[in-house]
Structure formats: structure tokens, C-alpha cells
Scaffold this motif. Sequence first.
Motif, PDB file in Angstrom:
ATOM      1  N   GLU A 269       0.761  -1.064  -0.114  1.00 31.98           N
ATOM      2  CA  GLU A 269       0.053  -0.148  -0.129  1.00 31.98           C
ATOM      3  C   GLU A 269       0.973   1.383  -0.158  1.00 31.98           C
ATOM      4  N   HIS A 270       2.231   1.070  -0.036  1.00 27.65           N
ATOM      5  CA  HIS A 270       3.157   2.263  -0.089  1.00 27.65           C
ATOM      6  C   HIS A 270       3.055   2.649  -1.619  1.00 27.65           C
ATOM      7  N   ASN A 271       2.963   4.039  -1.702  1.00 27.28           N
ATOM      8  CA  ASN A 271       3.294   4.748  -3.101  1.00 27.28           C
ATOM      9  C   ASN A 271       4.295   5.470  -3.282  1.00 27.28           C
ATOM     10  N   ARG A 272       5.183   5.572  -2.073  1.00 28.32           N
ATOM     11  CA  ARG A 272       6.759   6.190  -2.122  1.00 28.32           C
ATOM     12  C   ARG A 272       7.559   5.174  -1.948  1.00 28.32           C
ATOM     13  N   LEU A 273       8.719   5.478  -2.933  1.00 30.07           N
ATOM     14  CA  LEU A 273       9.783   4.525  -3.124  1.00 30.07           C
ATOM     15  C   LEU A 273      10.660   5.205  -3.206  1.00 30.07           C
ATOM     16  N   TYR A 274      11.910   4.743  -2.430  1.00 29.63           N
ATOM     17  CA  TYR A 274      13.098   5.253  -2.608  1.00 29.63           C
ATOM     18  C   TYR A 274      14.641   4.511  -2.791  1.00 29.63           C
ATOM     19  N   TRP A 275      15.604   4.902  -3.305  1.00 25.88           N
ATOM     20  CA  TRP A 275      16.583   4.014  -3.489  1.00 25.88           C
ATOM     21  C   TRP A 275      17.914   4.767  -2.748  1.00 25.88           C
ATOM     22  N   TYR A 276      18.784   4.072  -1.824  1.00 27.23           N
ATOM     23  CA  TYR A 276      19.783   4.614  -1.286  1.00 27.23           C
ATOM     24  C   TYR A 276      21.274   3.374  -1.768  1.00 27.23           C
ATOM     25  N   ARG A 277      22.339   3.999  -1.532  1.00 28.53           N
ATOM     26  CA  ARG A 277      23.565   3.483  -1.669  1.00 28.53           C
ATOM     27  C   ARG A 277      24.041   3.362  -0.285  1.00 28.53           C
ATOM     28  N   GLN A 278      24.824   2.386   0.520  1.00 30.15           N
ATOM     29  CA  GLN A 278      25.410   2.523   1.320  1.00 30.15           C
ATOM     30  C   GLN A 278      26.991   1.717   1.267  1.00 30.15           C
ATOM     31  N   THR A 279      28.055   2.563   1.453  1.00 28.86           N
ATOM     32  CA  THR A 279      29.371   2.122   1.349  1.00 28.86           C
ATOM     33  C   THR A 279      29.906   1.795   2.780  1.00 28.86           C
ATOM     34  N   LEU A 280      30.910   1.163   3.100  1.00 27.80           N
ATOM     35  CA  LEU A 280      31.421   0.872   4.185  1.00 27.80           C
ATOM     36  C   LEU A 280      31.733   1.953   5.093  1.00 27.80           C
ATOM     37  N   GLY A 281      31.250   1.810   6.352  1.00 26.97           N
ATOM     38  CA  GLY A 281      31.255   3.093   7.334  1.00 26.97           C
ATOM     39  C   GLY A 281      30.578   4.297   7.066  1.00 26.97           C
ATOM     40  N   GLN A 282      29.760   4.141   6.061  1.00 27.19           N
ATOM     41  CA  GLN A 282      29.011   5.373   5.843  1.00 27.19           C
ATOM     42  C   GLN A 282      27.382   5.059   6.191  1.00 27.19           C
ATOM     43  N   GLY A 283      26.441   6.032   6.314  1.00 24.24           N
ATOM     44  CA  GLY A 283      25.346   5.978   6.540  1.00 24.24           C
ATOM     45  C   GLY A 283      24.606   5.844   4.825  1.00 24.24           C
ATOM     46  N   PRO A 284      23.405   5.388   4.767  1.00 21.86           N
ATOM     47  CA  PRO A 284      22.733   5.295   3.561  1.00 21.86           C
ATOM     48  C   PRO A 284      22.697   6.626   3.013  1.00 21.86           C
ATOM     49  N   GLU A 285      22.951   6.796   1.459  1.00 20.19           N
ATOM     50  CA  GLU A 285      23.025   7.805   0.736  1.00 20.19           C
ATOM     51  C   GLU A 285      21.811   7.620  -0.097  1.00 20.19           C
ATOM     52  N   PHE A 286      21.035   8.900  -0.134  1.00 23.57           N
ATOM     53  CA  PHE A 286      19.840   8.741  -1.149  1.00 23.57           C
ATOM     54  C   PHE A 286      20.260   9.121  -2.586  1.00 23.57           C
ATOM     55  N   LEU A 287      19.583   8.308  -3.412  1.00 26.72           N
ATOM     56  CA  LEU A 287      19.818   8.475  -4.746  1.00 26.72           C
ATOM     57  C   LEU A 287      18.681   8.959  -5.612  1.00 26.72           C
ATOM     58  N   THR A 288      17.533   8.176  -5.320  1.00 26.22           N
ATOM     59  CA  THR A 288      16.291   8.670  -6.382  1.00 26.22           C
ATOM     60  C   THR A 288      14.794   8.284  -5.445  1.00 26.22           C
ATOM     61  N   TYR A 289      13.658   9.100  -6.007  1.00 29.24           N
ATOM     62  CA  TYR A 289      12.463   9.049  -5.184  1.00 29.24           C
ATOM     63  C   TYR A 289      11.310   8.834  -6.321  1.00 29.24           C
TER      64      TYR A 289
END
Lengths: 114, 115
Positions: free
Chosen positions: A28-48
Motif C-alpha cells: 500500500e506504499h506509494n513512495r519508493l526510495y533507493w539508497y546506496r551504502q558504502t562501508l563506514g557510511q550511512g545510506p546515501e539517497f539516490l532517487t525517489y
Amino acid sequence: DTGVSQDPRHKITKRGQNVTFRCDPISEHNRLYWYRQTLGQGPEFLTYFQNEAQLEKSRLLSDRFSAERPKGSFSTLEIQRTEQGDSAMYLCASSPALGTNEQYFGPGTRLTVT
Amino acid sequence: DQQVKQNSPSLSVQEGRISILNCDYTNSMFDYFLWYKKYPAEGPTFLISISSIKDKNEDGRFTVFLNKSAKHLSLHIVPSQPGDSAVYFCAASRYSGGGADGLTFGKGTHLIIQP
């Protein structure tokens, strides 16, 4: 299980190959996000995406990265001509349109480029 | 340019005691703040959030405090339990749910609960 699912969980590819990852959000969720996470970092927002519309894509890391959500349900993230620097965990998250602050994350796809 | 900073890469706390995880942010446009917990090989799991109109939000053993003037928030876990051992991420956004900005995350703090 009605959570966010991602496929595959792991992907090993050779430099120069194209890869595609799939995300199935909570239904039922209409919002979708992609993130990238590299070692030692938090997730980084890519697209919505909101439904099938990609409302933000300027944060995709290069023109080798693209994402789709053709029917407003599942989404794919494609990386063309992979490079070793693309090795990372790729996370998908979804949220309903209203009424909540949080995003619900899938388990991620770990990409290794050799 | 890190807009969300978690300056402690790791924190060790004895079981039963209070765990306090800290987070600072630089973007005054952020209005929503969230804490996520992450175990190895899993995606982040939402713990608790707070909006800028509040200074405190509680959910069971978890409390988040927000000091807008200092651009600082903290997560308190009382009492700490062995299952709390994980990496904790602070995240922020301008819009409820992230919207077109997504969430901006800190680098995380690895919390270790000692028996």
C-alpha cells in the motif's frame, strides 16, 4: 512477510557489465526510495518515486545509474558499465503518502564489482 | 559536507545501564529526525522519530530528545539490553517521510552492550 523485499541479495559482476536490482515495496506504499551504502557510511539517497513518477533523480551518482517504477509497484535500479567503485549495498525503502515520518527499508542488495 | 554528524563511531555500555547516542546536524531546514537500528546483513529498522515542534518523544525504552537551538538530538535507551547491540543511524529530512529529499543519514554509532 509483508515487508520490503529486494532481489538479488548478493550480486558479483565483472567490471563493465550491466546489473539490475529489483525492489518490491510494501503493497500500500506509494513512495519508493533507493539508497546506496558504502562501508563506514550511512545510506546515501539516490532517487525517489511517487507512484510511477520519478520525482527526484538528480542525486543518482552518474548517468550510468537509472531507475524505473513502471506501474507504480515494484522498482528496478540499473547500473550500466559497472566500475569497482560501484561496489556497495543498495537499499530500497518505501513509505505511505501521508501519516508517517518513517521509511521502511528492505534487506538490500550487496554488489561486488571485480 | 556532512549535514548529519554522529561523532562517536562506537559506544560500549553495560547491560541494564542507560545508552545515550548523540547526533548533530547543520541544515536548519531539517524538520523531521529519525533513528534507525541496523544489524549486519539487514536493512535499517526504524526505531523512533521526532518533529521539530517537539523536544521529546518516548516509545517504551527509547526516548529521543531534540534541541533545535543547538541543532542536536540524542537517543536514550533505558535499560540497555544485549539485543540493542547494533549500529544506530541518525537521519533527518525537511519533509515528513523524506519526500523528494529522501533522508540524510549520519555515519552511524556502533553500540555494544556488555553483559
